[in-house]
Design an enzyme around this catalytic site. Structure first.
Site, mmCIF file in Angstrom:
data_model
loop_
_atom_site.group_PDB
_atom_site.id
_atom_site.type_symbol
_atom_site.label_atom_id
_atom_site.label_comp_id
_atom_site.label_asym_id
_atom_site.label_seq_id
_atom_site.Cartn_x
_atom_site.Cartn_y
_atom_site.Cartn_z
ATOM 1 N N SER A 53 -1.094 7.354 0.006
ATOM 2 C CA SER A 53 -0.408 8.547 -0.440
ATOM 3 C C SER A 53 1.050 8.436 -0.044
ATOM 4 O O SER A 53 1.442 7.522 0.656
ATOM 5 C CB SER A 53 -1.010 9.796 0.193
ATOM 6 N N LYS A 54 1.810 9.394 -0.466
ATOM 7 C CA LYS A 54 3.239 9.372 -0.170
ATOM 8 C C LYS A 54 3.469 9.365 1.334
ATOM 9 O O LYS A 54 4.462 8.886 1.826
ATOM 10 C CB LYS A 54 3.909 10.607 -0.767
ATOM 11 N N ARG A 55 2.506 9.959 2.055
ATOM 12 C CA ARG A 55 2.684 10.075 3.492
ATOM 13 C C ARG A 55 2.533 8.771 4.262
ATOM 14 O O ARG A 55 3.078 8.606 5.322
ATOM 15 C CB ARG A 55 1.723 11.125 4.056
#
Length: 470
Positions: free
Chosen positions: A244-246
């Site tokens: 994910s972007k995280r």
RNA sequence: GCUCCCAUCGUCUAGCGGUUAGGACGCGGCCCUCUCAAGGCUGAAACACCGGUUCAAUUCCGGUUGGGAGCGCCA
């Protein structure tokens, strides 16, 4: 060997986001296989989703590939520009009876799916227009063109990574080829472009495995040669979940900014899902020689920054001092606020590089460790350094400095002096070296202190040391 | 819900019927040492589970469980 026998690979990202680590690995595998076989590696931008595709994303993909030093052959193909040809193929399919017009509206289909969901049935187009008499077609109403897919038998993908994967045709519905506004869908565009570009092997993410079956149906409907598929498992984040972007799904340029080298990324990404026995360090030329499709792993892998760091540390040590200094300068220029190195700082950096690069895992770390070289004058001490510089240590340092009057200012000579001084005063070398380190760098850790004294030179060194010596 | 894929140390992986299950990262210890690294030695650490097949299963088959992907007029 003729050109016909040479594989043609492609990397076909959609420009709806950044080039992330998974895409980078896909590109790498395709590139390596092309280079290994002497085939071609083409780049195609799948920009048929005009609402989500952006020029920025196209640029990001290109910049990412350039940074990774994965060069492609020929011109970049922009899929949207080929819509005419895609439509032409759809027309052919319509003419040959392999496709048909479907007048169902979006609302109608939503209703259909809702009903299927409610009944616990698989969600798929029910073929309501498949066998309907074209004469029943409503006048002046938009329609989509769907593939008349086989309803019996099975479609088998002979996947070089996953092995034979079988799909029952009855479980696949008739996919849309042309939207009601006449534009081609991804499924159509991919198959047509791959054929037109002469693609022989498609190495891509696992998430396309299901699509492969439908694309194969289209290929067969057109009577085109079958391509060889290889579906590579996806990369997961450090926690095992989807990227994910995280975590991890960063643009490859983020890795550049974190201080990783492109050769590190190529080596690390290669090992994430491909192996050659117990080999870990595989420089790109060696990778090109060894790479094959058989050794691509079947199970998903996780990103491990610790190992990435270790790999980067290796390549850092292998990189020439000047080149490293340039990279550090680039990192500094990217910093907020941007910084530039003075000529003196750059010279010191290069001189200290052999011992600096042996201690850093990333360029960012290296830049931080070299900080004390970048400006002149006495250092401010960090907590540990301040604690180390006791009155006794300062006095001892002062006594030591007094012995250096005629000393040649080289690491070797200075170390000799320090050893003699230590012995005469019943000290260990460390007891002499550590205060010097603290005063010279402001920290309790640094590259070898005598080498650093040499790098900074007599005047600058003495100015720093005298600031704390008694 | 349906379809498809996957499953060896914490992580990346080697293994392709018979191994003391190997390597790497990380972690612990020791050595080296002016600090920190690097390097050397060393320790702990894995075949998800249940059934088969076989003289013999980490390895072949089936199931279970657990992950993942897909199921659009997105790509």
């Amino acid at each position: 060997m003729t050109d016909i026998a040479k594989p043609v690979l492609r990397f076909a990202p959609s420009p709806t986001g950044m080039l992330h680590i998974g895409g980078a690995r896909t590109a790498l595998f395709n590139w390596l296989f092309a280079r290994h076989t002497g085939g071609k590696f083409l780049l195609r931008i799948e920009d048929t989703d005009r609402e989500r595709s952006t020029p920025e994303a196209v640029a990001a993909i290109i910049n990412g590939l350039k940074w990774l030093e994965l060069d492609w052959d020929g011109e970049i193909v922009f899929q949207a520009a080929r819509a005419g040809r895609h439509r032409e193929v759809a027309e052919q399919l319509l003419a040959s009876g392999n496709a048909y017009r479907c007048y169902a509206t979006a609302a109608e289909l939503d209703e259909m799916r809702a009903a299927q969901r409610a009944a616990g049935k698989p969600l798929r187009y029910d073929g309501r227009w498949r066998d309907r008499d074209p004469l029943e077609a409503p006048e002046g109403v938009p329609f989509v063109v769907r593939l008349r897919a086989p309803q019996t038998g099975e479609t088998i993908i002979h996947d070089v990574v996953q092995g034979d994967v079988r799909f029952a045709n009855e479980q696949m519905d008739d996919m849309v080829l042309l939207r009601s506004d006449g534009t081609p869908t991804y499924m159509l565009a991919v198959v047509v472009d791959d054929f037109d570009m002469g693609i022989t092997h498609i190495i891509r993410g696992d998430d396309h495995l299901n699509n492969a079956a439908r694309q194969m149906q289209l290929i067969k409907a057109m009577g085109w040669p079958e391509v060889i598929y290889g579906h590579v498992p996806l990369i997961h984040g450090p926690d095992g979940a989807k990227l994910s972007k995280r975590h991890g799904a960063l643009a490859v340029e983020a890795y550049r900014d974190m201080g990783y080298l492109p050769e590190t990324m190529r080596n690390y990404l290669l090992r994430l899902g491909w192996s050659h026995g117990n080999d870990e360090i595989i420089p790109t030329p060696q990778a090109i020689e060894w790479f094959n499709l058989e050794n691509i792993g079947k199970s998903p892998a996780r990103l491990d920054f610790k190992k990435l760091d270790n790999t980067n540390a290796h390549y850092l040590r292998e990189t020439a001092d000047m080149a490293l200094a340039d990279r550090v300068a680039a990192i500094l220029a990217q910093a907020t606020p941007p910084r530039t190195l003075s000529q003196t700082a750059r010279e010191r950096l290069i001189k200290a590089m052999p011992s600096l690069k042996e201690r850093a895992r990333t360029l960012v770390e290296l830049a931080a460790a070299a900080e004390f070289l970048f400006s002149d004058g006495p250092r401010s001490l960090d907590e540990a350094a301040a604690k180390l510089l006791t009155e006794a240590a300062k006095a001892s340092m002062g006594a030591f400095l007094a012995t250096l009057a005629d000393t040649e200012w080289t690491a070797h000579a200075l170390e000799d002096k320090a050893r003699v001084f230590a012995e005469q005063n019943g000290l260990k070398l460390g007891q002499v070296a550590q205060p010097l380190r603290a005063a010279l760098t402001g920290h309790t850790t640094s590259p070898p202190i005598f080498a650093m004294l040499e790098v900074l030179g007599r005047d600058e060194s003495l100015s720093r040391l005298r600031a704390y010596a008694i």
